[in-house]
Design a protein around this motif. Sequence first.
Motif, short mmCIF file in Angstrom:
data_model
loop_
_atom_site.label_atom_id
_atom_site.label_comp_id
_atom_site.label_asym_id
_atom_site.label_seq_id
_atom_site.Cartn_x
_atom_site.Cartn_y
_atom_site.Cartn_z
N SER A 129 -2.98 -7.74 -5.10
CA SER A 129 -2.42 -7.04 -3.94
C SER A 129 -2.91 -5.60 -3.99
O SER A 129 -3.60 -5.20 -4.93
N PRO A 130 -2.58 -4.79 -3.03
CA PRO A 130 -2.99 -3.38 -3.08
C PRO A 130 -2.46 -2.62 -4.30
O PRO A 130 -2.90 -1.49 -4.55
N LEU A 131 -1.55 -3.24 -5.07
CA LEU A 131 -1.02 -2.57 -6.26
C LEU A 131 -1.96 -2.67 -7.46
O LEU A 131 -1.76 -1.98 -8.47
N ALA A 132 -2.97 -3.53 -7.40
CA ALA A 132 -3.84 -3.77 -8.56
C ALA A 132 -4.44 -2.50 -9.15
O ALA A 132 -4.48 -2.33 -10.37
N ALA A 188 -5.17 -4.91 -21.26
CA ALA A 188 -4.75 -3.53 -21.02
C ALA A 188 -5.86 -2.75 -20.33
O ALA A 188 -7.05 -2.92 -20.62
N GLY A 189 -5.45 -1.89 -19.39
CA GLY A 189 -6.41 -1.02 -18.73
C GLY A 189 -6.95 0.04 -19.67
O GLY A 189 -6.42 0.28 -20.77
N ALA A 190 -8.00 0.72 -19.22
CA ALA A 190 -8.68 1.70 -20.08
C ALA A 190 -7.77 2.86 -20.45
O ALA A 190 -7.84 3.38 -21.57
N ASP A 191 -6.89 3.26 -19.54
CA ASP A 191 -6.03 4.42 -19.79
C ASP A 191 -4.61 4.03 -20.17
O ASP A 191 -3.76 4.90 -20.35
N GLU A 208 0.83 -1.20 0.00
CA GLU A 208 0.00 0.00 0.00
C GLU A 208 0.87 1.25 0.00
O GLU A 208 0.55 2.25 -0.65
N ASN A 209 1.99 1.20 0.73
CA ASN A 209 2.93 2.33 0.72
C ASN A 209 3.51 2.55 -0.67
O ASN A 209 3.73 3.70 -1.09
N VAL A 210 3.76 1.46 -1.40
CA VAL A 210 4.25 1.59 -2.77
C VAL A 210 3.20 2.27 -3.65
O VAL A 210 3.53 3.14 -4.46
#
Length: 686
Positions: free
Chosen positions: A392-395, A450-453, A363-365
Amino acid sequence: MAREIIFDPMLPLWAIGALAGIALALCLLAAARGLPGWWLRAASVVALALALANPSLQTEEREPLSDILLIAVDESASQALSDRGAQTAQALDDLLAQARADGLDTRVTRVGDGDGDAGTEVMTALAELLAEVPRDRVAGAVILSDGQVHDADLVPDLPAPLHLLRTGRTGDWDRRLIVSNAPAFAILDEDFTITLRIEDQGDVPADMGEEAEIFISVDGGQPRAYLIPVGEDLDLPLALPHGGLNVIEFRIPEAEDELTDRNNAAVIQINGVRDRLRVLLVSGEPHPGQRTWRNLLKADSSVDLVHFTILRPPGKQDGVPVTELSLIAFPTRELFFDKIDEFDLIIFDRYQRRGILPSIYLENVRNYVDQGGALLVAAGPDFASADSIYRSPLAPILPGAPTAIVLEDGFLPQVSETGEKHPVTEGLPADFGVDGDPWGRWFRQVQVEAGADAEVVMTGIGEEPLLLLDRVKAGRVALLGSDHVWLWDRGYEGGGPQAELLRRLAHWLMQEPELEEEALIASAIGQEVTVTRRTLGEAPETVTVTAPDGTEEVLTLQQEAPGRFTARFVGEMQGLYRLSEGMRQAVIGLGPAAPREFVETIATDDILADAVAARNGGALALEEGTPDLREVRAGRVAAGRGWIGWTPRGAYLTADVRVASLVPAWLFLLLAAGLATWAWLREGRS
């Protein structure tokens, strides 16, 4: 007409002298012996010597030549201030009229701004003019200028008086901004000092006060106002906001009745550099590509690398005592909690969740990226597993989601249509290797959506996304969907541009300005400016350029490469140019913002005082009217109240020359014979 007596000897002069000397010696001997006719013999010798010398009368027909007045007209930028141009034009007309009335020829040279920032080179122009005319006809030289001459030490050797007719007004005053001690580069996030000074010149109004307002802006942004004292040096601490070229503009408002505002601004261009790049590399497990990352990062001496490698997962049971697994405990809390903001880039290389890094660290990352940090995920089969870092919280910040499918087949990485425009992948060579071999193949790719952005700049098997880039709030994230980039590093099948690709990728993540995909950039060589508009979207059409004097010019952009459009123009003026295209702004400084012509703007006699005095000339102010021209003898003071002088040179052109003997030769012979006979008769009688 001019006449003079010349000698046209019948024998060489040395022969005539020798013969005359011998004869006179014999006459002296006769005198010593008491011969009464010795002096008659001496007179006869003189007559014979004169006959041999052949005295003649030379008559010249001369055509007098007019004297020449040299006039140097200063048309530099400082002469455009106030009404100096009108003063100069009126004085020139008056001088030419008076010169014609006095029968003088005139030679006029006009002096503009010197090349580069050389200033006003009046003396150089005057020397060139002097070389083009006969020196013995030059009767005087006049300089029409404000006196701000920048080559006063190169005064030509004039044979006549030198005068300065000074433009300007008694009440002129000006305020200028001086920037000194400005560095060419500075380290990001570290303060540096620039020395500023506001200086008043001339007849300063009494109500100007002891402080002045100054506006400071960076890269053409919104200026910020400050009050600083006038006439004192001020050390101003600054810190650069970003790497690359930073254009800092200082400007003071134009005061009432000051001569010009061209010296009220200064532009400083400073390159921002990072002192040290701190990179945290987290390797989930040892693999062949790990060395590629280390070699890339350790090859740069300015990179401080912290490498965290998980050699043995906690759940692995291999009988190795826990006390022998590590010499020291790795400071995970310090790295991912206390000092995470000190890193410029974090790389997760084939990392998967195994309980080593708690979720709060990840989460800190994510918070680190949100606040402007850079994250690169180099994915392998781990990214498609149940323990994927995506889960993980990076998703929320990752540019692509795994489909749990790992594609294992040989493929050639390809630059996508978007990638041809993106600075990370644009221009990567289509061929690589000494013999023009294509890029080497990779053999594993993780399938991702791929994500939308997200921007897909490279593709792999079946045009599946391979390299994805995305911006997350203030930070940036990249996802490389393969762990086989090391094959290029090993030169497999010719290898590939892995070093250039990874270098660009890392610099884009760290927000280096030269790798911005949406940017308006200006660069200059001399006075020629190249404007580059880089974009991933639709082609822009024009760029508006605003010159230092406020005039605008519209440039049409031409496509130079996919996503890159350029235009060129020549900046005629020195100073700050502003460029705009849509919402994008850029600035560039050409030369100093205040050219040499505007460093000193108050008209003065002091600079040329010594040169004028040494040539008996004078310095007069044109605000009192154009002085009269008067003829003055050579060597006398050639200037006074309301007048300047010129020295007549008396030059002429010889049209015809006639030479006639002054006395016929036979007359000299008859005279010599008569004197000799007289001497003989006198001595014979005695």
